[in-house]
Design a protein around this motif. Sequence first.
Motif: not given
Length: 255
Positions: A112, A129, A168
């Motif tokens: 991510t 996140e 992701a």
Amino acid sequence: MGLKRRHEAENILEIRKLRKTFDGVVAVNNVSLRLQPGTVTALIGPNGAGKTTLFNVITGHLKADSGQVVFKGEDITNLAPHEICRRGIARSFQIVNVFPRLSVSENVLAATLFHKKIGNPFTRNYGSETGYVTEVLETVGLFSQADLAAAKLSYGDRKVLDIAIALACGPELLLLDEPTAGLGPEESRRIIELIRNLQKKQRLTLFLVEHDMDVVFALSERIIVMHEGMVIAYGRPEEVRKNERVRQVYLGEEG
């Protein structure tokens, strides 16, 4: 001009006369193909047909000798893998590619942060996140194992984690290299269901290399067949199944 824009909108990926050689051996030979948005397309063929090489050229892990890779109307040929990923193409690998000592959630977090170009994922607290990581893990069914080290996962779960890492990165096009390789029937069914959900719920375009014909015919709307670096057939599953040349070079034979 209007026709060109409409044509580009209909195809999320176009491969145009792509060629790749290794020391004079042709691995991908003048390949052209198109993928429409929101579809599942399988790429099949005997070992050595050029399938994984084609994936590697599309994703920038290998450089093409000639030809073009066009994604959403943009020529991305020979861009670096991270540049291609940030444009919306991600992939999983035939050999599971995870950080074994990191937890499941940390693996997804690292991907991510890479996609969002946020610093070093191992030196700072990235609580902002957490929600996105949770969403990815819930999508693939690994949330209950979020804190478990990746090394302790079953092989099937590691294959799923590899897909989660690719997800992701927020792709529009996801390439899956033999997603059911090494899995038993129950784990294969789980992967099939996951791929179906990704297409329907996440509205992803999926392009997969797969040797298991049951998986291919269960999932695919279109099938592309490669042999000796060339595309020899393209069509709906029932069309490919009846293709005499395909039957001769691949179907019914060991992968």
